[in-house]
Design an enzyme around this catalytic site. Sequence first.
Site, PDB file in Angstrom:
ATOM      1  N   GLU B 292       0.825  -1.213   0.000  1.00 36.14           N
ATOM      2  CA  GLU B 292       0.000   0.000   0.000  1.00 36.14           C
ATOM      3  C   GLU B 292       0.861   1.265   0.000  1.00 36.14           C
ATOM      4  OE1 GLU B 292      -2.637  -0.678   3.341  1.00 36.14           O
ATOM      5  OE2 GLU B 292      -4.076  -1.705   2.077  1.00 36.14           O
ATOM      6  N   ASP B 371      -8.672  -8.715   4.445  1.00 36.34           N
ATOM      7  CA  ASP B 371      -8.360  -7.653   5.396  1.00 36.34           C
ATOM      8  C   ASP B 371      -9.447  -7.516   6.454  1.00 36.34           C
ATOM      9  OD1 ASP B 371      -7.056  -5.575   6.601  1.00 36.34           O
ATOM     10  OD2 ASP B 371      -7.678  -4.058   5.148  1.00 36.34           O
ATOM     11  N   GLU B 399     -12.656  -2.050  12.461  1.00 40.89           N
ATOM     12  CA  GLU B 399     -12.694  -1.339  11.182  1.00 40.89           C
ATOM     13  C   GLU B 399     -13.871  -1.793  10.306  1.00 40.89           C
ATOM     14  OE1 GLU B 399      -9.086  -1.626   8.951  1.00 40.89           O
ATOM     15  OE2 GLU B 399      -9.857  -0.463   7.275  1.00 40.89           O
TER      16      GLU B 399
END
Lengths: 685, 685
Positions: B292, B371, B399
């Site tokens: 990333e 993820d 998240e």
Amino acid sequence: MKEAAQAGYEAWLRKRTVTDQTQLSLIMRWTNGIVLEEDDRYIQTAASELAEMIAAWTGRRPSDSVPGDGGGWLRIGTFMGSSEVARAFSEEEMSVVQEDGFRLRRLGERVLIAGMTGRGVLYGAFAFLRLMQTGDSLDELDELSNPANSLRLINQWDNVDGSIERGYSGQSIFYAEGEIVRDLSRVRDYARLLASVGINGIVINNVNVHKLETMFLTEKYLPRIVEVANVFRTYGIRLFLSINFAAPIELGDLPTADPLDEAVKDWWKERARELYGRIPDFGGFLVKADSEFRPGPFTYGRDHADGANMLAEALAPYGGLIVWRCFVYNCNQDWRDRKTDRARAAYDHFTPLDGRFMDNVVLQVKNGPMDFQVREPVSPLFGAMPNTNMLIEFQITQEYTGQQRHLCYLVPQWKEALDFDTYLRGEGSTVKKVADGSLFGRPLGGFAAVSNIGSDANWTGHPLAQANLYGYGRLAWDPDLSADGIAVEWTKQTFGHNDYVIRTVLAMLMSSWGVYESYTAPLGVGWMVKPNHHYGPDVDGYEYSMWGTYHFADCRGIGVDRSVHTGTGYAGQYHSPHSERFESAETTPDELLLFFHHVPYRHRLHSGKTVIQHIYDTHFEGAERAEELVDQWEGLKGYIDHNIFEQGLSRFQEQAEHAKEWRDVINTYFWRKSGIADEQGRTLY
Amino acid sequence: MKEAAQAGYEAWLRKRTVTDQTQLSLIMRWTNGIVLEEDDRYIQTAASELAEMIAAWTGRRPSDSVPGDGGGWLRIGTFMGSSEVARAFSEEEMSVVQEDGFRLRRLGERVLIAGMTGRGVLYGAFAFLRLMQTGDSLDELDELSNPANSLRLINQWDNVDGSIERGYSGQSIFYAEGEIVRDLSRVRDYARLLASVGINGIVINNVNVHKLETMFLTEKYLPRIVEVANVFRTYGIRLFLSINFAAPIELGDLPTADPLDEAVKDWWKERARELYGRIPDFGGFLVKADSEFRPGPFTYGRDHADGANMLAEALAPYGGLIVWRCFVYNCNQDWRDRKTDRARAAYDHFTPLDGRFMDNVVLQVKNGPMDFQVREPVSPLFGAMPNTNMLIEFQITQEYTGQQRHLCYLVPQWKEALDFDTYLRGEGSTVKKVADGSLFGRPLGGFAAVSNIGSDANWTGHPLAQANLYGYGRLAWDPDLSADGIAVEWTKQTFGHNDYVIRTVLAMLMSSWGVYESYTAPLGVGWMVKPNHHYGPDVDGYEYSMWGTYHFADCRGIGVDRSVHTGTGYAGQYHSPHSERFESAETTPDELLLFFHHVPYRHRLHSGKTVIQHIYDTHFEGAERAEELVDQWEGLKGYIDHNIFEQGLSRFQEQAEHAKEWRDVINTYFWRKSGIADEQGRTLY
């Protein structure tokens, strides 16, 4: 600054030696002297602009008296202030010149630049310079020019932290880190550009007035705002401020902002007194109230007329205006609710108030009922309030039209809105006549638009996006100018007189709106963009949101039913024949079909294509045409300034790439949703 | 701090007078004295924690000697340091206690808290306190406890500007405005909470190491980092830092960060020397490299083993570790490309490197291949690298599981991953045995997890989200603990011994993962969230993105074909029988069906329902069950602390509202896309 870093800074007021011999002779022929008699601020500006530009072009500074050797020269001044000027025109010729208007006339070796006011002379001077850059002879020069619109405003969406809401050309030139910038020379250069196309008012802060900007009305900022006003005054531009309706509370002075409260009224009167004490020609306030979480009169059970009139009363003694935005809708809509229609909101909110606004209030109405989409119908509010002053608001900054990374020359879009016939007073009741006030004999009217400039050296990021700023100003002065005429004017001034360059840039500009529309949201439905920043495709990005912006695509069809018979009734807000025309899918123009109707994918357009095939075809073609823009631009290499060429090239390359992304996302979305294959068997994913 | 503002701060280490008489007598019975003989940092901490908690519960501080009146008392110490402690255990009993392990034993009026090391004694002390809060008799007490995992790490994703990446509980307690906070008392209280559940290492800065955090290795920050390390050391927790692989360049010292460059190696050795000079028990570096947009060895044509080993070599002389994240994939994927599969990436990248990592390198592998979605299969990397140390990484911060606005007790999800049998060494080759190193006899292994705490008074925003932090620590110590057993432990410590409260909170916690899953993305497909912030439904939010996260829904069906035969081949990364099981839609478990297969909406699940009806049913039911959580919580009014009740109530109300939004967006999306009506005729939009 280095040449590369500076490229594009001069925009359409290029200060370079003219190399075209025909043009150079024309300029040399008529600019041997500049003669004036008046000690007027604007006439002084006019004279110095003329002298500087001519010196830069020719290398020779005009004298300040009638040249002895018999060459052509300029006499500039007002009918009242200069007997020499007045003598050149008849009483009748002078009487038809309006406040900002001017006359240009050649008389022998003299060229007269004449106005009723100094401001008129200034506009005349810029018109003369434009003629020098674009024309070929002054022999027959005898021109009268009055602005169609008394208000020709620019709205800066700049924040005092230096950011610009929906800005795509760098940071603010006005603010940095909570302060007004020390060095106002760039602001001055901006004022010059604006004046050159006739802008006469500027709102220097964002309509969303945050904490610090609320304090613009206080001692913390006022001294510097006075300086900014001085800069703009030199160029005949009045300064306006966006204000926070809740300022009396937020500045800690009062417990309420109720517009009918006497203390609130007095508070605003006191603010007006202070402001006009420092800025005698202060333009007024721009207000976004009760919209998108901004405070307003609704908090106190009052309406927009109450709110606007209270402020108007405070400014009226000084000749100040209240510009009141009509961008009011429920931004907490439930996407499940198909009865509420954001497109209806401005009309529903404001038409009941017609006749209640004071004479120094002007409503600012966006061109379309939604929000500056690439394609919308004209707002039905135009013409629906005959007893109210109105401004038409455009968005020069390309929020939904490619963010100055894609080319989109917006003048054709604006022209379409302005030429729309509302039929409110029979045929010919065009929107431009509503905006300029003539249709209903309103004392005030005009244009407002959100600027597209920032700290980028070339002002607008995309070098060709300057044409939108230029075009806006020209159109605000004269909405009858043609889009291609404006494009040619701008191109000549920006890139010079090479025919190939002019033809290429003109073709690119004139095709660009269509190109952009073809690969983005189809048939007027709009809003298929990524949320928040609004760049790039996201078909469902706003579909399940609270913003009232839906397309209702399912496996069978797409579009918003806004008919009276079966839909939200929005079509009924128009006057006949539009109300009937938009009521039926059969009579709605193709480009607005999905704005007004939900239709099956196999619905056949007037073009003969089905909706789904139209989507595929336009998107494949649009991406190809975006590729062609790269080729066209590359053809200009060597013909235009190298640095501007490079600035443009990287934008066109990005546009071509991004157009493919648009093409594939939109086509894939509809292929997956409809299950209907492309007739030509092209790749869908 | 006021009571209301403070509510929840003590978390599961409540310092309030115990009102339950049975519990109070138990505590009074055994805590008349605390006797120790060693001058050891950790034993001192243990003794003071015991004394403080007991004093708070009972109002009576234990004496520091054997009580004369014959009441029960505690002797705490190590086998080596205290002959009194050693005398209570056989050689064999002592030999089975591992480094951080402990024994608790009642002998007459004595309770022994014994460890091989002082740290073991500290954990034993917290275990004893837990028993006091949750148990009912010590008569039979004779407990041996060794941690299953040698590494039990917490990762803070805190940035030095005070923000927390994916933080949902306020700002950082470590940093503010570019500095480490002056007052470390809250950090100390956090260390205490962590130590009480056995955490022994903490990475104090975000894996995404930005400009200022890169300077953590310099004099600008090191002196304060030493202070933070001191705080954690008191509680037996080693401090780690996330580092920027490009630090040698970014700090301006070298022109390269090539891991094979001698100057780079020396540079890191010098950093290690400095660090260990100041923090002798410094834990090591956590590294997110080539992921990333973070820099890494790929820049220099090196691989991850080169990168990790270079750093490992620098830390090895001091016993430091390199924790190397395996979250590496192409985050510039083209959504049109169906061959590339992000789920494959970690396995494909890392398995070829098995055996090449130094012994002080540990790979940190997320529990699933994507993820931290609400439902994913276990990462096939577990077990696929028998010659490499590995940590399993969980995300305590919610998240993708409701951001601490929705209740989602994650221990059941983690348990499912830990109990997954990889079959790598035959039956019983569970993931937890890979993680703890026992399956392949690895020297190092354990757990890492992203913390969910911040500056909110109750640490975690949602008061019940504390259970996830608690549960993580307990599970890292003993992965065989049950999810409901942990929930009961936590509830008793947090809310006391009322049966009704315990039953209610237990039921809410244990149902919550299922409830959350039921109204969000269906059948393992994941990712139907709003981009960037990841809160709320957006079915196509990541569908046309570059992140490799797709569902491929069209009008006929949905899901990602990851079979070997017709898909991306990901299913083949598992060992038999999983590879066969996941290869076919018929044998893939329902809850993972769409992760592995693209199926028609009318595909029938093992449950007997069609996919589309499953979607409708679970979403209607899920929203109803979210409503029921509000009712359950409301039933606790008056039974739990009022302020905590209010904190929870507003969250549960938000969850119930938001669950309806999830229900309607997901159901409407699939109704519009498939055209298949709900069998029960419920409202779709």
